[in-house]
Design a protein around this motif. Structure first.
Motif, PDB file in Angstrom:
ATOM      1  N   LEU A  66       0.812  -1.209   0.000  1.00  0.00           N
ATOM      2  CA  LEU A  66       0.000   0.000   0.000  1.00  0.00           C
ATOM      3  C   LEU A  66       0.850   1.266   0.000  1.00  0.00           C
ATOM      4  O   LEU A  66       0.467   2.274  -0.589  1.00  0.00           O
ATOM      5  CB  LEU A  66      -0.960  -0.011   1.193  1.00  0.00           C
ATOM      6  CG  LEU A  66      -2.088  -1.034   1.063  1.00  0.00           C
ATOM      7  CD1 LEU A  66      -2.775  -1.256   2.382  1.00  0.00           C
ATOM      8  CD2 LEU A  66      -3.102  -0.602   0.019  1.00  0.00           C
TER       9      LEU A  66
ATOM     10  N   THR B 243      -9.442   5.534  -0.347  1.00  0.00           N
ATOM     11  CA  THR B 243      -9.195   4.135  -0.694  1.00  0.00           C
ATOM     12  C   THR B 243     -10.545   3.488  -0.921  1.00  0.00           C
ATOM     13  O   THR B 243     -11.478   3.749  -0.177  1.00  0.00           O
ATOM     14  CB  THR B 243      -8.476   3.406   0.460  1.00  0.00           C
ATOM     15  OG1 THR B 243      -7.476   4.248   0.976  1.00  0.00           O
ATOM     16  CG2 THR B 243      -7.865   2.115  -0.006  1.00  0.00           C
ATOM     17  N   SER B 244     -10.647   2.673  -1.958  1.00  0.00           N
ATOM     18  CA  SER B 244     -11.908   1.957  -2.121  1.00  0.00           C
ATOM     19  C   SER B 244     -11.665   0.529  -2.591  1.00  0.00           C
ATOM     20  O   SER B 244     -10.673   0.252  -3.265  1.00  0.00           O
ATOM     21  CB  SER B 244     -12.817   2.701  -3.095  1.00  0.00           C
ATOM     22  OG  SER B 244     -12.079   3.118  -4.223  1.00  0.00           O
ATOM     23  N   ALA B 245     -12.566  -0.331  -2.206  1.00  0.00           N
ATOM     24  CA  ALA B 245     -12.486  -1.729  -2.611  1.00  0.00           C
ATOM     25  C   ALA B 245     -13.205  -1.873  -3.938  1.00  0.00           C
ATOM     26  O   ALA B 245     -14.418  -1.680  -4.018  1.00  0.00           O
ATOM     27  CB  ALA B 245     -13.120  -2.606  -1.555  1.00  0.00           C
TER      28      ALA B 245
ATOM     29  N   ALA C 242     -13.358  -7.781  -4.539  1.00  0.00           N
ATOM     30  CA  ALA C 242     -12.723  -8.463  -3.415  1.00  0.00           C
ATOM     31  C   ALA C 242     -11.285  -8.792  -3.812  1.00  0.00           C
ATOM     32  O   ALA C 242     -11.044  -9.394  -4.845  1.00  0.00           O
ATOM     33  CB  ALA C 242     -13.486  -9.727  -3.075  1.00  0.00           C
ATOM     34  N   GLY C 243     -10.344  -8.353  -3.024  1.00  0.00           N
ATOM     35  CA  GLY C 243      -8.949  -8.674  -3.317  1.00  0.00           C
ATOM     36  C   GLY C 243      -8.192  -7.569  -4.015  1.00  0.00           C
ATOM     37  O   GLY C 243      -6.996  -7.671  -4.219  1.00  0.00           O
TER      38      GLY C 243
ATOM     39  N   ALA D 159      -7.632  -3.192  -4.301  1.00  0.00           N
ATOM     40  CA  ALA D 159      -7.911  -1.889  -3.695  1.00  0.00           C
ATOM     41  C   ALA D 159      -7.493  -0.781  -4.639  1.00  0.00           C
ATOM     42  O   ALA D 159      -6.483  -0.884  -5.327  1.00  0.00           O
ATOM     43  CB  ALA D 159      -7.165  -1.759  -2.376  1.00  0.00           C
TER      44      ALA D 159
END
Lengths: 107, 161
Positions: free
Chosen positions: A54, A84-86, A89-90, A92
């Motif tokens: 990150l 930050t956003s998703a 899934a898995g 970012a």
């Protein structure tokens, strides 16, 4: 290129506001790191692999934002913010945005 | 053969117990070590003034200005994950999660200040915190993995104003 998250750059005068500049990157996790993180979940503590991932990704988002500001002929980017956003899934998305300005004067 | 099956069942039952004990023991130790390290590093960094004001006081004397950033991804142990899962059933204050968030936030702030120290900054202005839930991004429930980041504008004052 000066990058700050205050509204003005101390010691300088903002002469022209060039507008919003932004940079983003979407990163997916590494399987090996994910397994290591899963093991770390048993005992707790810092997930160094994710921290590195990150940190690197956020630096890239900042760099992309800066290169956009350079294209506009800016001297500085002020009031920088992050989100930050998703995305899935898995994965970012790291997003950095700020205002490109030109400066006059100097300390 | 019957004895073997009984032993196997016993061992299977033993696994979560071992994980809980391991999580509580090692996790608690990790948390205490982390808190001690935080206290030590925070004490070293008290010379840098921190605030979240938008404007830099006395901008004329600023010699150097740069944005500083600190970030950390941290996870709970197995025992605390279980404790939070149980807490979700009965409601109330989630102490295990509170501890994790506080440690993550302090760590991010300390790393940001260490970044500021590398340029001999006197102050950090307009500090903000960001947060993301990594475990949710990974589509997993239960184990908490959180990322906290802190950023601000570091200012180094000139020798003469």
């Amino acid at each position: 290129m000066l990058v700050v998250n205050t509204e003005f750059v101390p010691g300088f005068e903002v002469t022209k506001v060039l507008g919003l500049v932004q940079g983003n990157t979407i990163r997916a996790k590494h399987v090996g790191r994910d397994i290591a993180a899963g093991l770390k979940n048993l005992v707790g503590g810092e997930l160094k692999g994710y921290t590195e991932l990150l940190t690197e990704a956020r630096r890239q988002a900042i760099e992309r934002m800066i290169s956009q500001a350079e294209q506009l002929g800016a001297d500085a980017v002020v009031n920088v913010r992050f989100t930050t956003s998703a995305v899935t899934a898995g994965a970012a998305e790291l997003y950095a945005y700020g205002t490109a300005v030109t400066l006059a004067g100097g300390a | 053969m019957d004895g073997d099956a009984a032993t196997f069942n016993f061992l299977i039952l033993l696994v979560p117990i071992v994980l809980i004990v391991l999580g509580a023991g090692v996790g608690g130790l990790t948390a205490r070590t982390h808190l001690r390290s935080l206290e030590r590093r925070e004490a070293e960094l008290t010379s840098i003034e921190v605030n979240n004001l938008k404007f830099v006081r006395d901008p004329g004397s600023a010699a150097d200005t740069r944005m500083v950033l600190g970030q950390v991804v941290i996870a709970t142990d197995y025992f605390k994950s279980l404790a939070t899962a149980l807490r979700n059933l009965v409601g109330g204050e989630m102490r295990a999660a509170e501890g994790l968030m506080n440690r993550a936030r302090r760590e991010a702030l300390v790393r940001m200040l260490e970044d500021a120290r590398s340029m001999n900054a006197d102050e950090v202005w307009n500090v903000r915190f960001g947060f993301s839930n990594i475990s949710q991004m990974r589509g997993k429930q239960g184990a908490m993995q959180v990322e906290v980041f802190a950023w601000g504008t570091a200012v180094r004052r000139g020798a003469s104003a």
